[in-house]
Design a protein around this motif. Structure first.
Motif, short mmCIF file in Angstrom:
data_model
loop_
_atom_site.label_atom_id
_atom_site.label_comp_id
_atom_site.label_asym_id
_atom_site.label_seq_id
_atom_site.Cartn_x
_atom_site.Cartn_y
_atom_site.Cartn_z
N TYR A 17 0.85 -1.19 0.00
CA TYR A 17 0.00 0.00 0.00
C TYR A 17 0.88 1.24 0.00
CZ TYR A 17 -4.11 -2.88 1.10
OH TYR A 17 -5.12 -3.80 1.06
N ASN A 18 0.33 2.35 -0.45
CA ASN A 18 1.01 3.65 -0.45
C ASN A 18 2.33 3.58 -1.23
OD1 ASN A 18 -1.03 4.52 1.39
ND2 ASN A 18 0.14 3.57 3.04
N VAL A 27 2.14 -5.64 2.66
CA VAL A 27 1.34 -6.40 3.63
C VAL A 27 1.13 -7.86 3.22
CG1 VAL A 27 0.20 -4.33 4.47
CG2 VAL A 27 -0.91 -5.69 2.71
N PRO A 46 -4.66 -13.42 12.63
CA PRO A 46 -4.91 -12.25 13.48
C PRO A 46 -5.39 -11.05 12.67
CG PRO A 46 -2.67 -13.11 13.78
CD PRO A 46 -3.27 -13.87 12.65
N SER A 47 -6.03 -10.14 13.34
CA SER A 47 -6.45 -8.89 12.74
C SER A 47 -5.21 -8.18 12.18
CB SER A 47 -7.13 -8.05 13.80
OG SER A 47 -7.56 -6.85 13.24
N GLY A 48 -5.31 -7.68 10.96
CA GLY A 48 -4.19 -6.98 10.34
C GLY A 48 -3.21 -7.89 9.62
N SER A 49 -3.49 -9.20 9.59
CA SER A 49 -2.55 -10.13 8.95
C SER A 49 -2.65 -10.11 7.42
CB SER A 49 -2.75 -11.55 9.48
OG SER A 49 -4.08 -11.97 9.29
N GLY A 50 -3.69 -9.48 6.88
CA GLY A 50 -3.78 -9.36 5.43
C GLY A 50 -4.90 -10.16 4.78
N LYS A 51 -5.83 -10.66 5.59
CA LYS A 51 -6.90 -11.52 5.06
C LYS A 51 -7.78 -10.77 4.06
CE LYS A 51 -8.59 -12.32 9.16
NZ LYS A 51 -7.70 -11.42 9.94
N SER A 52 -8.22 -9.58 4.44
CA SER A 52 -9.09 -8.82 3.53
C SER A 52 -8.33 -8.40 2.28
CB SER A 52 -9.67 -7.59 4.24
OG SER A 52 -10.53 -7.98 5.27
N THR A 53 -7.08 -8.02 2.46
CA THR A 53 -6.25 -7.65 1.31
C THR A 53 -6.15 -8.82 0.33
OG1 THR A 53 -4.96 -6.12 2.67
CG2 THR A 53 -3.94 -6.87 0.63
N1 LIG Z 1 -5.89 0.80 1.93
C1 LIG Z 1 -4.89 0.60 2.78
N2 LIG Z 1 -3.86 1.46 2.88
C2 LIG Z 1 -2.84 1.23 3.72
N3 LIG Z 1 -2.74 0.16 4.53
C3 LIG Z 1 -3.73 -0.74 4.49
C4 LIG Z 1 -4.87 -0.58 3.62
N4 LIG Z 1 -5.70 -1.62 3.80
C5 LIG Z 1 -5.12 -2.39 4.72
N5 LIG Z 1 -3.95 -1.87 5.14
C6 LIG Z 1 -3.02 -2.48 6.12
O1 LIG Z 1 -2.67 -3.76 5.65
C7 LIG Z 1 -2.58 -4.69 6.71
C8 LIG Z 1 -3.53 -5.86 6.44
O2 LIG Z 1 -4.87 -5.39 6.52
P1 LIG Z 1 -6.12 -6.32 6.20
O3 LIG Z 1 -5.91 -6.98 4.91
O4 LIG Z 1 -7.35 -5.48 6.36
O5 LIG Z 1 -6.00 -7.39 7.38
P2 LIG Z 1 -7.12 -8.34 8.02
O6 LIG Z 1 -8.27 -8.42 7.10
O7 LIG Z 1 -6.41 -9.65 8.22
O8 LIG Z 1 -7.48 -7.73 9.34
C9 LIG Z 1 -2.91 -3.92 7.98
O9 LIG Z 1 -1.71 -3.54 8.58
C10 LIG Z 1 -3.67 -2.73 7.46
O10 LIG Z 1 -3.49 -1.63 8.33
#
Ligand SMILES: Nc1ncnc2c1ncn2[C@@H]1O[C@H](COP(=O)(O)OP(=O)(O)O)[C@@H](O)[C@H]1O
Ligand SMILES: [Mg+2]
Length: 240
Positions: A17-18, A27, A46-53
């Protein structure tokens, strides 16, 4: 064998990202995974591990920074937006934690939406398919209700029917039961299982609840952007 048919394959998938900014952050650090048509898999971590990404990449909602993603054998990284959108519309269904139903539309109209986006005015045939899906999720009598006239569990059932109206080969669900009570959550998982078996639709579902991931045939665990384990446990299927 149809069961072994590959639906999705990720090779060295990376996501930052960014990009190009001081706060650039990677990530996902090289994800290799494969989903077959018969798979009913949980994605945990865990939360923040990248699942949604990861789900957004697999669902062609976002582009990887590296690696390749094959959908039904087709490489997708070089595709333009139009081609990706078309491929997504044909092959992928999505269910989110919050249902994202359209408030002004009835349950039936919401279920028809993905089809209408791709094809325009609904035909009698697809309307029958949509009604059939609403019946499958136990809502045949509520098809005229708007989302605000339905419970949270019922709304999520509509969202599942909507995700399936185009008969996708892959159903992705990001914490679909995150805001539901335990019993309703278990019922939603049973529905996902039923569609996995009935339509031969691969399912990848993110959940925090080990009791729910245990009902899946496979658990993929993501920690800090890497897959740390990928375990099959098809016994859950026999013990049901
Ligand atoms: N659009 C974004 N811009 C910057 N960082 C992001 C963005 N979306 C997610 N992140 C970061 O990427 C990491 C993984 O996020 P995410 O995929 O939402 O994890 P999960 O779904 O496992 O909780 C986290 O550290 C989150 O803060
Ligand atoms: Mg998430």
């Amino acid at each position: 064998m149809a069961e072994q048919e590959e639906v999705l394959r990720a090779e060295g998938l990376r996501k930052s990202y960014n990009v190009g900014q001081p706060n650039e952050v990677e990530v996902l650090h090289g994800i290799d995974m494969r989903l077959d048509r018969a798979d009913f898999a949980a994605l945990v971590g865990p939360s923040g591990s990248g699942k949604s990404t990861l789900l957004n990449l697999i669902g062609l909602l976002d582009s990887p920074s590296g690696g390749e993603l094959y959908l039904r054998g087709q490489p997708t990284r070089e595709m333009d937006d139009e081609a990706r959108t078309a491929l997504r519309g044909r092959h992928i269904g999505f269910v989110f934690q919050f249902h994202h139903l359209i408030g002004a539309f009835s349950a039936l109209e919401n279920v028809l939406m993905p089809w209408m986006v791709a094809n325009g005015r609904p035909t009698p045939e697809i309307t029958d398919v949509a009604r059939g899906l609403l019946a499958d999720v136990g809502l045949e009598k509520l098809s005229d209700r708007r989302p605000d006239q339905l419970s949270g569990g019922q709304q999520q059932r509509v969202a599942i029917a909507r995700a399936l109206v185009t008969r996708p080969s892959l159903l992705l669900a990001d914490e679909p039961t995150g805001n539901l009570d335990t019993k309703t959550a278990a019922e939603i998982f049973e529905l996902l299982r039923r569609f996995n078996e009935q339509f031969g639709c691969a399912v990848l579902v993110v959940t925090h609840d080990p009791r729910l991931s245990e009902t899946c045939d496979r658990t993929i665990t993501l920690v800090d952007g890497e897959i740390v384990s990928d375990e099959s446990h098809p016994r859950s299927r026999q013990s049901r």
